[in-house]
Design an enzyme around this catalytic site. Structure first.
Site, PDB file in Angstrom:
ATOM      1  N   GLU A 188      -6.370 -10.480  -1.299  1.00  0.00           N
ATOM      2  CA  GLU A 188      -7.174 -10.316  -0.076  1.00  0.00           C
ATOM      3  C   GLU A 188      -8.631 -10.261  -0.510  1.00  0.00           C
ATOM      4  O   GLU A 188      -9.242  -9.195  -0.528  1.00  0.00           O
ATOM      5  CB  GLU A 188      -6.748  -9.047   0.668  1.00  0.00           C
ATOM      6  N   GLU A 194       0.800  -1.240   0.000  1.00  0.00           N
ATOM      7  CA  GLU A 194       0.000   0.000   0.000  1.00  0.00           C
ATOM      8  C   GLU A 194       0.826   1.280   0.000  1.00  0.00           C
ATOM      9  O   GLU A 194       0.642   2.149   0.858  1.00  0.00           O
ATOM     10  CB  GLU A 194      -0.967  -0.032   1.201  1.00  0.00           C
TER      11      GLU A 194
HETATM   12  O1  G3I Z   1      -3.640  -7.841  18.631  1.00  0.00           O
HETATM   13  C1  G3I Z   1      -4.587  -6.994  19.289  1.00  0.00           C
HETATM   14  C2  G3I Z   1      -5.022  -7.651  20.544  1.00  0.00           C
HETATM   15  O2  G3I Z   1      -3.929  -7.741  21.418  1.00  0.00           O
HETATM   16  C3  G3I Z   1      -6.163  -6.828  21.145  1.00  0.00           C
HETATM   17  O3  G3I Z   1      -6.644  -7.491  22.278  1.00  0.00           O
HETATM   18  C4  G3I Z   1      -7.294  -6.627  20.151  1.00  0.00           C
HETATM   19  C5  G3I Z   1      -8.406  -5.738  20.700  1.00  0.00           C
HETATM   20  O4  G3I Z   1      -9.071  -5.065  19.668  1.00  0.00           O
HETATM   21  O5  G3I Z   1      -6.767  -6.019  19.006  1.00  0.00           O
HETATM   22  C6  G3I Z   1      -5.794  -6.820  18.401  1.00  0.00           C
HETATM   23  O6  G3I Z   1      -5.312  -6.228  17.248  1.00  0.00           O
HETATM   24  C7  G3I Z   1      -6.193  -6.137  16.156  1.00  0.00           C
HETATM   25  C8  G3I Z   1      -5.630  -7.025  15.048  1.00  0.00           C
HETATM   26  O7  G3I Z   1      -6.374  -6.832  13.875  1.00  0.00           O
HETATM   27  C9  G3I Z   1      -5.662  -8.512  15.402  1.00  0.00           C
HETATM   28  O8  G3I Z   1      -6.961  -8.917  15.598  1.00  0.00           O
HETATM   29  C10 G3I Z   1      -6.218  -4.694  15.727  1.00  0.00           C
HETATM   30  O9  G3I Z   1      -6.904  -3.946  16.707  1.00  0.00           O
HETATM   31  C11 G3I Z   1      -6.922  -4.559  14.406  1.00  0.00           C
HETATM   32  O10 G3I Z   1      -6.776  -3.221  13.934  1.00  0.00           O
HETATM   33  C12 G3I Z   1      -6.277  -5.497  13.396  1.00  0.00           C
HETATM   34  O11 G3I Z   1      -6.958  -5.348  12.179  1.00  0.00           O
HETATM   35  C13 G3I Z   1      -6.322  -5.898  11.051  1.00  0.00           C
HETATM   36  C14 G3I Z   1      -5.960  -4.779  10.066  1.00  0.00           C
HETATM   37  O12 G3I Z   1      -5.433  -5.335   8.884  1.00  0.00           O
HETATM   38  C15 G3I Z   1      -4.895  -3.857  10.633  1.00  0.00           C
HETATM   39  O13 G3I Z   1      -3.691  -4.535  10.766  1.00  0.00           O
HETATM   40  C16 G3I Z   1      -7.282  -6.878  10.391  1.00  0.00           C
HETATM   41  O14 G3I Z   1      -7.490  -7.991  11.258  1.00  0.00           O
HETATM   42  C17 G3I Z   1      -6.716  -7.351   9.065  1.00  0.00           C
HETATM   43  O15 G3I Z   1      -7.691  -8.095   8.365  1.00  0.00           O
HETATM   44  C18 G3I Z   1      -6.337  -6.153   8.205  1.00  0.00           C
HETATM   45  O16 G3I Z   1      -5.745  -6.613   7.015  1.00  0.00           O
HETATM   46  C19 G3I Z   1      -5.333  -5.607   6.081  1.00  0.00           C
HETATM   47  C20 G3I Z   1      -4.128  -6.146   5.353  1.00  0.00           C
HETATM   48  O17 G3I Z   1      -3.121  -6.465   6.275  1.00  0.00           O
HETATM   49  C21 G3I Z   1      -3.615  -5.130   4.327  1.00  0.00           C
HETATM   50  N1  G3I Z   1      -4.672  -4.735   3.421  1.00  0.00           N
HETATM   51  C22 G3I Z   1      -5.885  -4.263   4.048  1.00  0.00           C
HETATM   52  C23 G3I Z   1      -6.425  -5.293   5.041  1.00  0.00           C
HETATM   53  C24 G3I Z   1      -7.702  -4.789   5.688  1.00  0.00           C
HETATM   54  O18 G3I Z   1      -7.465  -3.650   6.465  1.00  0.00           O
END
Ligand code: G3I
Length: 378
Positions: free
Chosen positions: A266, A161
């Site tokens: 994705e 990205e």
């Molecule tokens: O790991 C923490 C955990 O410790 C905590 O208890 C919990 C409470 O909310 O949050 C956890 O982290 C979350 C993580 O996912 C794991 O579940 C984050 O808040 C959350 O923001 C994160 O979201 C991910 C997002 O990327 C940001 O990294 C999504 O699952 C994931 O599907 C999404 O994937 C991205 C790709 O990597 C790149 N392209 C876009 C795609 C969608 O945003």
């Protein structure tokens, strides 16, 4: 004579039994079996799946998919939270899961502005570090992670990205400090760390014309410089009304024209209306209903449209399977999808290939029942 007749009857009965039982002995089709001649079919794994807690999902993963990518556990924030501290616990389990199940393992993602550990681009005072320091940090990060899984992780989303829809570079800290060079540098370091690994550039909204042209230019420039790049990853975060299929198709062709493979990295399709943040709805309850219209179940009419659109995309992927080398669903079943929390938290979305009861969606059933009939009109 009588004995002979009995023997004949027994023989005929036995033959009929074997014939009748034959279909039962045949393996039920799976996504990976019906698509085996087309491309790899992959899925993103979350921590409950990697650790085996979500047993229902694990069954589906093993049965239907031949490639896996880590949804979150290899992102900088998770795997390299402090400069001198890596946390490989979940990533190690993820790689082992892929190996134990003979899957093509993808690492996601080495350099990304989001989910970036806070320390990565700044000094103690929060100021951007110098270009030399950032290069060293990128090199250490990439060498350590790619090096640890050398020969085991087969392909890496090296940069994620970095280009905007209008074709300009995202003003990330990587760009602020190193300019456009951070992309080729990341690819160079990844290749040095594992010369056999495939390397990808991955991005969303890849159907947009400006982004398409800029990514094509980037890939061509990298190839001219002699850098390894194997594929362009088109994140397939789709909606019911966007993008236009033709634009997506144009982009597949454009990226393939550079000579690299295309991957749909994705894949999901939100069944919910796009969020209009400027909508002037004064009644909060009414607004919540507009945003989260199907809290109990997806109405048939919407489900039919969703399935038909997903089938259209699968048809498109099959049509271009000569240049598309992998399709990866961004999660197993609807309950896992990031779309339940984005762009608004607490919605109930229906974005993935399997529903919350771990049953395949209609278009998946059709694909399994009539292998590759979806591409009848090709
Ligand atoms: O790991 C923490 C955990 O410790 C905590 O208890 C919990 C409470 O909310 O949050 C956890 O982290 C979350 C993580 O996912 C794991 O579940 C984050 O808040 C959350 O923001 C994160 O979201 C991910 C997002 O990327 C940001 O990294 C999504 O699952 C994931 O599907 C999404 O994937 C991205 C790709 O990597 C790149 N392209 C876009 C795609 C969608 O945003």
């Amino acid at each position: 004579m009588k004995n002979k007749r009995i023997l004949v009857i027994i023989f005929v009965c036995a033959a009929l039994c074997v014939y009748a039982a034959k279909p039962l002995l045949l393996e039920e089709p799976t996504l990976k079996s019906v698509l085996s001649s087309k491309f790899l079919i992959g899925v993103a794994l979350n921590s409950a799946q990697i650790t085996g807690c979500d047993t229902n999902a694990v069954k589906i993963i093993k049965r239907h998919f031949n490639s896996v990518v880590a949804e979150n556990c290899m992102k900088c924030q998770a795997i390299h939270p402090e400069e001198n501290r890596y946390d490989f616990r979940l990533a190690d389990k993820f790689v082992k899961f892929g190996e134990d199940n003979n899957m093509f393992i993808i690492g996601h993602c080495l350099i990304w502005h989001s989910q970036l550990a806070l320390w990565f681009c700044v000094d103690k005072n929060g100021e951007n570090v110098s270009p030399e320091i950032l290069k060293t940090r990128m090199k250490n990060h990439i060498y350590t992670i790619v090096g640890r899984y050398k020969g085991r992780v087969k392909g890496w989303d090296v940069v994620n990205e970095a280009i905007m829809e209008d074709g300009s570079y995202r003003r990330s800290r990587f760009y602020e400090i190193l300019g456009e060079d951070f992309i080729p540098l990341a690819f160079q370091y990844a290749h040095e760390a594992d010369p056999d690994a495939e390397l990808y550039y991955n991005d969303y909204n890849m159907h947009a014309t400006g982004k398409r042209n800029a990514v094509v230019k980037l890939v061509n420039e990298m190839k001219t410089k002699g850098l390894r790049i194997d594929a362009v990853g088109m994140q397939g975060h789709l909606g019911m009304d966007y993008p236009i299929l033709k634009d997506f198709e144009q982009s597949i062709l454009a990226y393939a024209s550079t000579g690299v493979n295309v991957m749909i990295t994705e894949w999901d399709m939100s069944a919910l209306p796009a969020v209009n943040h400027t909508a002037n709805i004064s009644d909060t309850l009414a607004y919540k209903k507009v945003l989260n219209p199907y809290p109990d179940f997806l109405p048939d009419s919407v489900s039919k449209r969703w399935n038909s659109k997903m089938a259209d995309y699968m048809n498109l992927f099959i049509k271009y399977s000569n240049v598309i080398s992998r399709i990866t669903a961004w999660g197993v079943s609807d309950g896992d999808s990031w779309k339940n929390g984005f762009p608004v938290r607490g919605r109930k979305d229906y974005a993935l290939l399997f529903n919350r009861k771990y049953q395949p969606k209609e278009f998946v059933k059709k694909l399994l029942k009539e292998p590759l009939k979806l591409d009848r009109d090709k």
